[in-house]
Design a protein around this motif. Structure first.
Motif, mmCIF file in Angstrom:
data_model
loop_
_atom_site.group_PDB
_atom_site.id
_atom_site.type_symbol
_atom_site.label_atom_id
_atom_site.label_comp_id
_atom_site.label_asym_id
_atom_site.label_seq_id
_atom_site.Cartn_x
_atom_site.Cartn_y
_atom_site.Cartn_z
ATOM 1 N N GLU A 1 32.982 21.693 41.237
ATOM 2 C CA GLU A 1 32.141 23.400 41.278
ATOM 3 C C GLU A 1 32.979 23.878 40.747
ATOM 4 O O GLU A 1 32.438 25.206 39.653
ATOM 5 N N ALA A 2 34.044 24.202 39.866
ATOM 6 C CA ALA A 2 35.289 24.951 39.796
ATOM 7 C C ALA A 2 34.785 24.408 37.885
ATOM 8 O O ALA A 2 34.649 25.955 37.394
ATOM 9 N N MET A 3 34.960 23.380 37.897
ATOM 10 C CA MET A 3 34.019 23.399 35.801
ATOM 11 C C MET A 3 31.922 24.036 36.154
ATOM 12 O O MET A 3 32.347 25.032 34.834
ATOM 13 N N ASN A 4 32.366 24.529 37.072
ATOM 14 C CA ASN A 4 30.599 24.904 36.978
ATOM 15 C C ASN A 4 30.429 26.377 36.840
ATOM 16 O O ASN A 4 30.538 27.615 35.869
ATOM 17 N N ALA A 5 31.988 26.881 37.089
ATOM 18 C CA ALA A 5 31.970 28.326 37.628
ATOM 19 C C ALA A 5 32.948 28.672 35.866
ATOM 20 O O ALA A 5 32.802 29.680 35.476
ATOM 21 N N ALA A 6 34.091 28.078 35.700
ATOM 22 C CA ALA A 6 34.045 27.861 34.468
ATOM 23 C C ALA A 6 33.363 28.416 33.220
ATOM 24 O O ALA A 6 33.231 29.307 32.675
ATOM 25 N N LEU A 7 32.100 27.639 33.299
ATOM 26 C CA LEU A 7 31.139 27.728 32.224
ATOM 27 C C LEU A 7 30.479 28.608 32.353
ATOM 28 O O LEU A 7 30.124 29.516 31.562
ATOM 29 N N GLY A 8 30.360 28.856 33.492
ATOM 30 C CA GLY A 8 29.534 30.490 34.153
ATOM 31 C C GLY A 8 29.787 31.194 33.317
ATOM 32 O O GLY A 8 29.346 32.129 33.322
ATOM 33 N N ALA A 9 31.259 31.426 33.496
ATOM 34 C CA ALA A 9 32.372 32.662 32.624
ATOM 35 C C ALA A 9 32.337 32.825 31.067
ATOM 36 O O ALA A 9 31.868 33.889 30.837
ATOM 37 N N CYS A 10 31.793 31.248 30.487
ATOM 38 C CA CYS A 10 31.113 31.924 28.995
ATOM 39 C C CYS A 10 29.581 32.059 28.473
ATOM 40 O O CYS A 10 29.332 32.518 27.837
ATOM 41 N N GLU A 11 28.552 31.754 29.991
ATOM 42 C CA GLU A 11 27.622 32.512 30.216
ATOM 43 C C GLU A 11 27.302 33.932 30.199
ATOM 44 O O GLU A 11 26.552 34.407 29.843
ATOM 45 N N SER A 12 28.312 34.536 31.633
ATOM 46 C CA SER A 12 28.095 35.631 31.351
ATOM 47 C C SER A 12 28.611 36.578 29.980
ATOM 48 O O SER A 12 28.110 37.375 29.638
ATOM 49 N N GLY A 13 29.236 35.916 29.219
ATOM 50 C CA GLY A 13 30.332 36.563 27.847
ATOM 51 C C GLY A 13 28.753 36.152 26.879
ATOM 52 O O GLY A 13 29.165 36.640 25.488
ATOM 53 N N ARG A 14 28.308 35.290 27.189
ATOM 54 C CA ARG A 14 26.926 34.459 26.160
ATOM 55 C C ARG A 14 28.193 34.186 24.879
ATOM 56 O O ARG A 14 27.915 33.751 24.269
ATOM 57 N N ASN A 15 29.248 33.508 25.417
ATOM 58 C CA ASN A 15 29.816 32.471 24.772
ATOM 59 C C ASN A 15 29.983 31.426 24.264
ATOM 60 O O ASN A 15 30.323 29.989 25.351
ATOM 61 N N TRP A 16 28.655 30.450 23.824
ATOM 62 C CA TRP A 16 27.935 29.229 23.800
ATOM 63 C C TRP A 16 28.899 28.332 23.084
ATOM 64 O O TRP A 16 29.283 27.389 23.246
ATOM 65 N N GLU A 17 30.554 29.105 22.009
ATOM 66 C CA GLU A 17 30.591 28.379 21.389
ATOM 67 C C GLU A 17 31.863 27.320 22.413
ATOM 68 O O GLU A 17 32.248 26.147 22.072
ATOM 69 N N ARG A 18 32.625 28.317 23.076
ATOM 70 C CA ARG A 18 33.588 28.328 23.971
ATOM 71 C C ARG A 18 32.817 26.894 25.424
ATOM 72 O O ARG A 18 34.019 26.580 26.197
ATOM 73 N N ALA A 19 31.663 27.584 25.515
ATOM 74 C CA ALA A 19 31.317 26.796 26.618
ATOM 75 C C ALA A 19 31.034 25.239 26.339
ATOM 76 O O ALA A 19 30.924 23.732 26.909
ATOM 77 N N PHE A 20 30.933 24.779 24.930
ATOM 78 C CA PHE A 20 30.202 23.462 24.215
ATOM 79 C C PHE A 20 31.943 22.646 23.864
ATOM 80 O O PHE A 20 32.485 21.539 24.291
ATOM 81 N N GLU A 21 32.857 24.036 23.490
ATOM 82 C CA GLU A 21 34.574 23.097 23.443
ATOM 83 C C GLU A 21 34.988 23.214 25.013
ATOM 84 O O GLU A 21 35.438 21.897 25.368
ATOM 85 N N MET A 22 34.776 23.889 25.694
ATOM 86 C CA MET A 22 34.729 23.052 27.202
ATOM 87 C C MET A 22 34.742 22.354 27.708
ATOM 88 O O MET A 22 34.814 21.186 28.476
ATOM 89 N N LEU A 23 32.665 22.077 27.511
ATOM 90 C CA LEU A 23 32.269 20.924 28.588
ATOM 91 C C LEU A 23 33.224 19.615 27.796
ATOM 92 O O LEU A 23 32.954 18.198 27.973
#
Length: 134
Positions: A90-112
């Motif tokens: 749930e926490a990881m999903n929320a963190a990825l959601g922050a990337c989604e809000s900012g449309r920051n796909w690079e950081r989302a995939f780095e985080m993943l």
């Protein structure tokens, strides 16, 4: 402060603290949530039984994600790793959601990728969340 003065054993205070942190998060008061987390660390409550747990960190992450504080989210994930607090899905999903809000796909995939390197369980929902950023 009220909890500290109550005389209640620290480990019994954690549910009330977690509820307060979650309430501040729902009100989008991420700065208050971070302030409380910092106060806990400075007061050495980490050692007295009132250390933030997975629920505490999850509430803080949710508050920061809702406020699109991606830099803070990444720092919190680092703190969790440093304190050996395993991040929930749930926490990881929320963190990825922050990337989604900012449309920051690079950081989302780095985080993943970092989650996978750290041995976290990466499921289909997390991968889907990362792809939604694109």
């Amino acid at each position: 402060e009220i909890l500290q003065q109550s005389g209640i054993e620290p480990h019994r205070q954690r549910p009330a603290l977690n509820a307060a942190v979650a309430a501040c998060g729902r009100l989008q008061k991420w700065d208050l949530v971070l302030n409380q987390l910092q106060r806990m660390a400075l007061a050495e409550e980490w050692l007295t039984g009132l250390a933030p747990d997975l629920v505490t960190f999850g509430a803080v992450l949710n508050a920061c994600c809702g406020a699109q504080q991606l830099d803070v989210v990444e720092r919190l994930l680092q703190v969790m790793r440093g304190r050996s607090v395993r991040c929930s899905l749930e926490a990881m999903n929320a963190a990825l959601g922050a990337c989604e809000s900012g449309r920051n796909w690079e950081r989302a995939f780095e985080m993943l990728a970092r989650m996978r390197r750290d041995g976290s369980d990466v499921d289909l929902a997390l991968c889907s969340s990362a792809m939604n950023v694109c």
